[in-house]
Design an enzyme around this catalytic site. Sequence first.
Site, short mmCIF file in Angstrom:
data_model
loop_
_atom_site.label_atom_id
_atom_site.label_comp_id
_atom_site.label_asym_id
_atom_site.label_seq_id
_atom_site.Cartn_x
_atom_site.Cartn_y
_atom_site.Cartn_z
N HIS A 189 12.43 54.50 42.07
CA HIS A 189 13.74 54.14 41.52
C HIS A 189 13.49 52.92 40.63
O HIS A 189 12.57 52.14 40.90
CB HIS A 189 14.73 53.75 42.63
CG HIS A 189 15.11 54.91 43.50
ND1 HIS A 189 15.02 54.87 44.87
CD2 HIS A 189 15.58 56.14 43.18
CE1 HIS A 189 15.43 56.04 45.35
NE2 HIS A 189 15.76 56.82 44.36
N ASP A 242 13.19 49.88 42.62
CA ASP A 242 12.00 49.75 43.47
C ASP A 242 10.92 49.02 42.68
O ASP A 242 10.14 48.25 43.23
CB ASP A 242 11.38 51.13 43.82
CG ASP A 242 12.28 51.99 44.70
OD1 ASP A 242 12.93 51.43 45.59
OD2 ASP A 242 12.29 53.22 44.50
C1 XUL Z 1 18.92 62.73 46.92
C2 XUL Z 1 17.56 62.80 46.50
C3 XUL Z 1 16.99 61.54 46.03
C4 XUL Z 1 16.43 61.56 44.68
C5 XUL Z 1 15.81 60.25 44.27
O1 XUL Z 1 19.32 63.79 47.68
O2 XUL Z 1 16.91 63.81 46.64
O3 XUL Z 1 15.95 61.21 46.86
O4 XUL Z 1 15.45 62.52 44.69
O5 XUL Z 1 16.66 59.22 44.46
#
Ligand code: XUL
Length: 348
Positions: free
Chosen positions: A51, A54
């Site tokens: 992210h 992150d």
């Molecule tokens: C949500 C999901 C998240 C995204 C990244 O369901 O899968 O993990 O992949 O934030």
Amino acid sequence: MPQSSDYRFSFGPWNIHEGADPFGPTVRPTVAFAKKLPVYRELGFEGVQFHDDDAVPDVDQKSPEQLRSDARAMKKMLDDAGLVAEFTAPRLWEDPRGVDGGFTSNDAATRQWAIDRTKRCIDIARELNTKFVVLWLAREGTYIREAKNAIDAHKHLLDALNALLQHDKEVEIAIEPKPNEPMDHAYIPTIGHALSIGSQTVDPKRMGGLIETAHAILAGLDPSDEMAFALAAGKLWSVHLNDQNGLKYDQDKSFGAANLRMAYNQVRVLEQSGYPKTRRFIGLDVKAMRTQKAEVATRHLSNSRRIFLALVEKVRTFDSKIEKQLIEARDYEGLEMAHLAHLMGIKI
Ligand code: XUL
Ligand code: MN
């Protein structure tokens, strides 16, 4: 066994989870980000899915120079740990401004914030030496249909994608579809929707998809066919393999833990496409079971990788001559039993 070097594996730091149980006490201590990095190589992973925050905390508050220098510091940490960044993803859904969606908000200022924040996410990716950005469109939908004009919302989403593609002429954006949670309905629920909106942008060749097993199951679809749809178009740019036991909350179980045959078919379609040759990653979006103690709370990652590689071996050792004969004879009972027997290691 297949050479594990055939496939490259990745996961996100959120997959080493603190164990906050929504219905009970926290069961594991928090793990600092720096402590997570050495775990990647130990478990056989080389890619980190980030992210934006992150990689660089407080993304919105930093000057462009600060943002870039913080991202460079993270790149150094990756280099030191022998890891690479696969992608960055803007975490719009954690910000109070994004509660009703960012790109599809009814409020023009919020839509602009979502675009600006995602441009920053792209800048972070470039400093981490990747051109790849993933959009999980968490809150781009509604709890009740009447809350937004859905036609306008789709147009706003397209405007946002165009602004992002124009911000950086090399960035490649994959949409990770999911039909629901946190919203009642999301606007981009399947890979068909994702690739369709990508094809309407100013540069469709820089738009692709990331398919998550659990999300496809929540949409009532077969994950391997969703993958095949994207693979046929050259648009499967990453995956979030995991598992899901029916239509309930998004479980992110270990790969193959709920439906081994469905897992086998996902591996099968990836093998049929020659996915390892693309050098793209096999991402795992798996969570430890909520109540597990810290000592075993990375097993979901190593187990999922192990199951994946064991299924690659199963796919590669299936007798394709028998398969051809049974298909020609339209003997699907025989074909099903041949696959099940092979999976179980029993004779037909
Ligand atoms: C949500 C999901 C998240 C995204 C990244 O369901 O899968 O993990 O992949 O934030
Ligand atoms: Mn995911």
